[in-house]
Design a protein around this motif. Structure first.
Motif, PDB file in Angstrom:
ATOM      1  N   SER A   1      -6.890  -8.022   4.857  1.00  0.00           N
ATOM      2  CA  SER A   1      -5.318  -8.193   4.360  1.00  0.00           C
ATOM      3  C   SER A   1      -4.850  -9.538   3.647  1.00  0.00           C
ATOM      4  O   SER A   1      -4.181  -9.746   2.823  1.00  0.00           O
TER       5      SER A   1
ATOM      6  N   LEU B   1      -6.999 -11.096   1.555  1.00  0.00           N
ATOM      7  CA  LEU B   1      -7.685 -11.005   0.142  1.00  0.00           C
ATOM      8  C   LEU B   1      -8.390 -12.417   0.071  1.00  0.00           C
ATOM      9  O   LEU B   1      -8.757 -12.652  -0.997  1.00  0.00           O
TER      10      LEU B   1
ATOM     11  N   CYS C   1      -6.765 -14.852  -5.894  1.00  0.00           N
ATOM     12  CA  CYS C   1      -6.523 -13.878  -4.558  1.00  0.00           C
ATOM     13  C   CYS C   1      -5.386 -14.722  -3.869  1.00  0.00           C
ATOM     14  O   CYS C   1      -4.704 -14.158  -3.345  1.00  0.00           O
TER      15      CYS C   1
ATOM     16  N   CYS D   1      -2.422  -8.112   1.045  1.00  0.00           N
ATOM     17  CA  CYS D   1      -2.196  -6.885   0.802  1.00  0.00           C
ATOM     18  C   CYS D   1      -2.288  -6.073   1.998  1.00  0.00           C
ATOM     19  O   CYS D   1      -2.889  -6.252   3.189  1.00  0.00           O
TER      20      CYS D   1
ATOM     21  N   ASP E   1      -3.069  -0.096   0.705  1.00  0.00           N
ATOM     22  CA  ASP E   1      -2.701  -0.597  -0.827  1.00  0.00           C
ATOM     23  C   ASP E   1      -3.736  -1.139  -1.458  1.00  0.00           C
ATOM     24  O   ASP E   1      -4.735  -1.382  -0.885  1.00  0.00           O
ATOM     25  N   ALA E   2      -3.519  -1.683  -2.560  1.00  0.00           N
ATOM     26  CA  ALA E   2      -4.576  -2.282  -3.478  1.00  0.00           C
ATOM     27  C   ALA E   2      -3.866  -3.141  -4.411  1.00  0.00           C
ATOM     28  O   ALA E   2      -2.824  -3.022  -4.882  1.00  0.00           O
ATOM     29  N   LYS E   3      -4.693  -4.189  -4.695  1.00  0.00           N
ATOM     30  CA  LYS E   3      -4.236  -5.209  -5.766  1.00  0.00           C
ATOM     31  C   LYS E   3      -5.458  -5.369  -6.775  1.00  0.00           C
ATOM     32  O   LYS E   3      -6.807  -5.347  -6.172  1.00  0.00           O
TER      33      LYS E   3
ATOM     34  N   HIS F   1      -8.858  -4.923  -5.160  1.00  0.00           N
ATOM     35  CA  HIS F   1      -9.065  -5.183  -3.588  1.00  0.00           C
ATOM     36  C   HIS F   1      -8.233  -4.244  -2.933  1.00  0.00           C
ATOM     37  O   HIS F   1      -6.912  -3.860  -3.315  1.00  0.00           O
ATOM     38  N   THR F   2      -8.640  -3.730  -1.886  1.00  0.00           N
ATOM     39  CA  THR F   2      -7.940  -2.588  -1.154  1.00  0.00           C
ATOM     40  C   THR F   2      -8.362  -2.882   0.325  1.00  0.00           C
ATOM     41  O   THR F   2      -9.418  -3.276   0.697  1.00  0.00           O
TER      42      THR F   2
ATOM     43  N   CYS G   1      -6.050   4.286   0.139  1.00  0.00           N
ATOM     44  CA  CYS G   1      -6.821   3.084  -0.334  1.00  0.00           C
ATOM     45  C   CYS G   1      -7.455   3.783  -1.872  1.00  0.00           C
ATOM     46  O   CYS G   1      -7.395   2.881  -2.662  1.00  0.00           O
TER      47      CYS G   1
ATOM     48  N   ARG H   1      -4.527   4.369  -4.329  1.00  0.00           N
ATOM     49  CA  ARG H   1      -3.949   3.293  -4.985  1.00  0.00           C
ATOM     50  C   ARG H   1      -4.997   2.488  -5.960  1.00  0.00           C
ATOM     51  O   ARG H   1      -4.411   2.170  -7.012  1.00  0.00           O
ATOM     52  N   SER H   2      -6.249   2.358  -5.491  1.00  0.00           N
ATOM     53  CA  SER H   2      -7.368   1.918  -6.296  1.00  0.00           C
ATOM     54  C   SER H   2      -7.190   2.610  -7.753  1.00  0.00           C
ATOM     55  O   SER H   2      -7.401   2.126  -8.695  1.00  0.00           O
TER      56      SER H   2
END
Length: 184
Positions: free
Chosen positions: A30, A32, A54, A60, A64-66, A80-81, A100, A103-104
């Protein structure tokens, strides 16, 4: 690396950090900010610039994902998830793991990414059993691809032979993994 799978879903055995694709997915924690396993390998291969970016993402949430740049990786982007920690299956783990992948893929589609590679999310130190994790991964990605033009290709990258065979069998079946793999 040998690839097997359907038209838009493939599986390979190998090192995700070496793939030349538009994006690789990082099974992150979480913060990242790097860790062990796939997360550590991706951060090491991408170089310190990934860690610097990051730090600006604000962490995160699980499920979720970013997205970030790929820096020194052959992949242009890293998604990133944060997968769930396995707590026996009754704590919403399946929904979080499916999120995951979804969202990715949503981030990939929004960024115009054509090819994305996933590791086996949550099956390492987070303890998710590989069989139901595989079923969730394949079914979620197949469902998403059935409704979206992008990404054009999803590659499941398995480091070990056992995971590779599991994903290969799920893809060969055409409709995802059998019910016994889901724990039903």
């Amino acid at each position: 690396m040998k690839a097997e799978g359907s038209e838009r879903l493939k599986v390979v055995q190998g090192d995700i950090t070496t793939l030349t694709v538009d994006a690789i997915v990082n099974a992150a924690n979480s913060s990242l900010l790097g860790g062990g396993g796939v997360d550590g390998a991706i951060h090491r291969a991408a170089g310190p610039e990934l860690l610097a970016e990051c730090r600006t993402l604000g962490g995160c949430a699980t499920g979720d994902a970013k997205i970030s740049r790929g820096y020194r990786l052959p992949a242009r982007h890293v998604i990133h998830t944060v997968g769930p920690v396995w707590r026996g299956g009754a704590a919403g783990e399946a929904e979080l793991l499916a999120s995951c992948y979804r969202r990715s893929l949503e981030l990939a589609a929004a960024a115009g990414i054509a090819t994305v590679a996933f590791p086996c999310i949550s099956t390492g130190v987070y303890g998710y059993p590989p069989e139901p994790a595989c079923a969730i991964a394949v079914d979620t990605c197949r469902s998403f691809l059935g409704e979206h033009a992008l990404p054009r290709e999803v590659i499941f990258v398995c480091f070990g032979r056992r995971d590779y065979e599991l994903y290969r069998a799920a893809l060969v079946q055409g409709e995802g993994a059998p019910d016994r793999l889901r724990g039903e």
